[in-house]
Design an enzyme around this catalytic site. Structure first.
Site, PDB file in Angstrom:
ATOM      1  N   HIS A 159       0.802  -1.231   0.000  1.00 51.20           N
ATOM      2  CA  HIS A 159       0.000   0.000   0.000  1.00 51.20           C
ATOM      3  C   HIS A 159       0.834   1.280   0.000  1.00 51.20           C
ATOM      4  CE1 HIS A 159      -4.469   1.008   1.098  1.00 51.20           C
ATOM      5  NE2 HIS A 159      -4.078   1.606   0.007  1.00 51.20           N
ATOM      6  N   ASP A 196      -9.726  -0.067   4.390  1.00 49.67           N
ATOM      7  CA  ASP A 196      -8.545  -0.730   4.952  1.00 49.67           C
ATOM      8  C   ASP A 196      -8.845  -1.126   6.394  1.00 49.67           C
ATOM      9  OD1 ASP A 196      -5.798  -1.350   5.617  1.00 49.67           O
ATOM     10  OD2 ASP A 196      -5.114   0.226   4.257  1.00 49.67           O
ATOM     11  N   HIS A 203      -6.396  -0.818   8.319  1.00 47.02           N
ATOM     12  CA  HIS A 203      -5.374   0.058   8.909  1.00 47.02           C
ATOM     13  C   HIS A 203      -5.515   1.482   8.378  1.00 47.02           C
ATOM     14  CE1 HIS A 203      -3.749  -4.073   8.317  1.00 47.02           C
ATOM     15  NE2 HIS A 203      -3.402  -3.944   9.596  1.00 47.02           N
ATOM     16  N   ASP A 216      -2.813   3.510   7.883  1.00 52.35           N
ATOM     17  CA  ASP A 216      -1.626   3.792   7.048  1.00 52.35           C
ATOM     18  C   ASP A 216      -1.245   5.266   7.087  1.00 52.35           C
ATOM     19  OD1 ASP A 216      -1.705   1.103   6.478  1.00 52.35           O
ATOM     20  OD2 ASP A 216      -2.404   1.333   4.408  1.00 52.35           O
ATOM     21  N   HIS A 270       4.496   1.036   4.041  1.00 48.84           N
ATOM     22  CA  HIS A 270       3.086   0.807   3.658  1.00 48.84           C
ATOM     23  C   HIS A 270       2.132   1.228   4.778  1.00 48.84           C
ATOM     24  CE1 HIS A 270       2.091  -3.519   5.331  1.00 48.84           C
ATOM     25  NE2 HIS A 270       2.835  -2.841   6.169  1.00 48.84           N
ATOM     26  N   ASP A 327      -7.479  -1.608   0.207  1.00 52.69           N
ATOM     27  CA  ASP A 327      -6.532  -2.606   0.729  1.00 52.69           C
ATOM     28  C   ASP A 327      -7.342  -3.871   0.982  1.00 52.69           C
ATOM     29  OD1 ASP A 327      -4.959  -4.200   2.485  1.00 52.69           O
ATOM     30  OD2 ASP A 327      -3.969  -2.425   3.313  1.00 52.69           O
ATOM     31  N   ASP A 338      -6.969  -6.205   2.788  1.00 55.07           N
ATOM     32  CA  ASP A 338      -7.095  -6.625   4.190  1.00 55.07           C
ATOM     33  C   ASP A 338      -8.245  -5.927   4.914  1.00 55.07           C
ATOM     34  OD1 ASP A 338      -6.154  -4.194   5.445  1.00 55.07           O
ATOM     35  OD2 ASP A 338      -4.085  -4.899   5.387  1.00 55.07           O
ATOM     36  N   GLU A 370      -2.235  -5.076  -1.678  1.00 55.30           N
ATOM     37  CA  GLU A 370      -1.874  -6.024  -0.606  1.00 55.30           C
ATOM     38  C   GLU A 370      -2.361  -7.458  -0.818  1.00 55.30           C
ATOM     39  OE1 GLU A 370       0.245  -5.374   1.907  1.00 55.30           O
ATOM     40  OE2 GLU A 370       0.341  -3.156   1.922  1.00 55.30           O
TER      41      GLU A 370
HETATM   42  N1  LIG Z   1      -0.949  -1.402   4.229  1.00 54.18           N
HETATM   43  C1  LIG Z   1      -0.932  -2.123   5.328  1.00 54.18           C
HETATM   44  N2  LIG Z   1      -1.315  -3.371   5.299  1.00 54.18           N
HETATM   45  N3  LIG Z   1      -0.518  -1.520   6.448  1.00 54.18           N
HETATM   46  C2  LIG Z   1      -0.335  -2.141   7.725  1.00 54.18           C
HETATM   47  C3  LIG Z   1       0.252  -1.191   8.705  1.00 54.18           C
HETATM   48  C4  LIG Z   1       0.460  -1.785  10.062  1.00 54.18           C
HETATM   49  C5  LIG Z   1       1.021  -0.854  11.114  1.00 54.18           C
HETATM   50  N4  LIG Z   1       0.087   0.173  11.469  1.00 54.18           N
HETATM   51  C6  LIG Z   1       2.346  -0.240  10.667  1.00 54.18           C
HETATM   52  O1  LIG Z   1       2.489   0.958  10.631  1.00 54.18           O
HETATM   53  O2  LIG Z   1       3.267  -0.939  10.339  1.00 54.18           O
HETATM   54 MN   LIG Z   2      -3.258  -0.448   3.696  1.00 54.60          MN
HETATM   55 MN   LIG Z   3      -4.233  -2.790   5.659  1.00 50.24          MN
END
Ligand SMILES: NC(=[NH2+])NCCC[C@H](N)C(=O)O
Ligand SMILES: [Mn+2]
Ligand SMILES: [Mn+2]
Length: 312
Positions: free
Chosen positions: A109, A132, A134, A136, A149, A236, A238, A281
């Site tokens: 991402h 998402d 998350h 990010d 990411h 994303d 996920d 992702e």
């Molecule tokens: N694009 C993603 N899947 N991001 C996950 C990020 C997880 C976590 N918040 C980090 O900064 O590492």
């Molecule tokens: Mn993401």
């Molecule tokens: Mn994510």
């Protein structure tokens, strides 16, 4: 109901931007995501929906030479990620300028730093719907992983200390033009950033409370009240529940159902305002063959939904 985006030129053309890139996170294999999505027949599937599809191979980032790429702070592969995302920004920006719909297939991402920069260069008034688990949105100060990411949104907003390597990223995204759907794993530092910048987020809690139909309506009311701004949808995989999309690098339980994910894509398509789409992702090396196939198939069908596939 608009048939397709008012910002897309006839004959409506989708440009597949395949980005086999994994440098924004540590798990091998996410660079194979776009290859699997295309091999599953995505190009033909979009042609069947009436799109002219441009795809002349995946982007090759090998020539981006970063033999010497020590961490900046704890940021990993900072120069590589910067150069790759800068090149993606140009490619996506060129498609958007021509009135084509770039469909960027990740890859991790961090690529959205490039795709959203590309969109905003042509459409400074665009809004971003970020789907998402998350946020990010970590900065160089708040990231605990150093994985870029988990950070692209902060660069796009221009928050956190500046990293000179990323001076090409213009802070064109305004906090009020960004909305999240599906969040459920947000770092403490990220929660503070969301709060301090007044960024609207619909977590899984809100999806449960209001239902996905209402959530998407409220999300669009926030970033696009008059339904006249171009929309960049960054999805994303996920965001989906791991039972739906198991083969991804940072799965989090309690995610969107198959239908909730697709509903978001369908509703964005229906606005007639979509100008760019990211599907990120998908990592085909993190599950058994059946689960990989399932994840790839879901990825393709999300893209089809965002490009107008209807149920009836
Ligand atoms: N694009 C993603 N899947 N991001 C996950 C990020 C997880 C976590 N918040 C980090 O900064 O590492
Ligand atoms: Mn993401
Ligand atoms: Mn994510």
């Amino acid at each position: 109901m608009a048939s397709h985006s008012r910002f897309i030129t006839e004959p409506k053309t989708a440009a597949i931007v395949g980005c086999p890139f994994s440098g924004g996170q540590p798990k091998a294999g996410v660079d194979r995501g776009p290859i699997h999505l295309v091999e599953a027949g995505l190009v033909q599937q979009l042609e069947e929906l009436g799109w002219k599809v441009k795809f002349d191979g995946h982007h090759q980032f090998e020539e981006i030479n970063t033999t010497d790429d020590p961490p900046i702070g704890i940021l990993k592969n900072p120069r590589l990620v910067s150069r790759v995302t800068e090149s993606v920004a140009k490619v996506v920006g060129d498609h958007v300028k021509k009135g084509e719909l770039p469909v960027t297939l990740g890859g991790d991402h961090s690529l959205a730093m490039g795709t959203i920069s590309g969109t905003l260069n042509s459409h400074p008034d665009a809004c971003v719907v970020w789907v998402d688990a998350h946020a990010d949105i970590n900065t160089i100060e708040t990231t605990e992983s150093g994985n870029i990411h988990g950070m692209p949104v902060s660069f796009l907003l221009g928050i956190g200390s500046k990293v000179s390597e990323y001076s090409w990223v213009k802070p064109l995204l305004k906090p009020e033009r960004l909305v999240y759907i599906g969040l459920r794993d947000v770092d403490a530092g990220e929660k503070r950033i969301l709060r301090e910048n007044g960024i609207k987020a619909f977590s899984m809690h809100e999806v449960d409370r209001y239902g996905i139909g209402k959530v998407v309506e409220m999300a669009l009311d926030h970033v696009n009240p008059d339904r006249n701004r171009p929309i960049h949808l960054s999805f994303d995989v996920d965001a989906l529940d791991p039972t739906v999309a198991p083969s991804t690098g940072t799965p989090v339980r309690g995610g969107l159902t198959f239908r909730e994910g697709h509903y978001i894509c369908e509703a964005v398509y229906e606005t007639g305002l979509l100008v760019a789409l990211d599907l990120m992702e998908v990592n085909p090396s993190l599950a058994d063959a059946a689960a990989v196939e399932q994840t790839v198939a879901v990825g393709c069908s999300l893209v089809r939904s965002a490009l107008g596939e209807t149920l009836l």
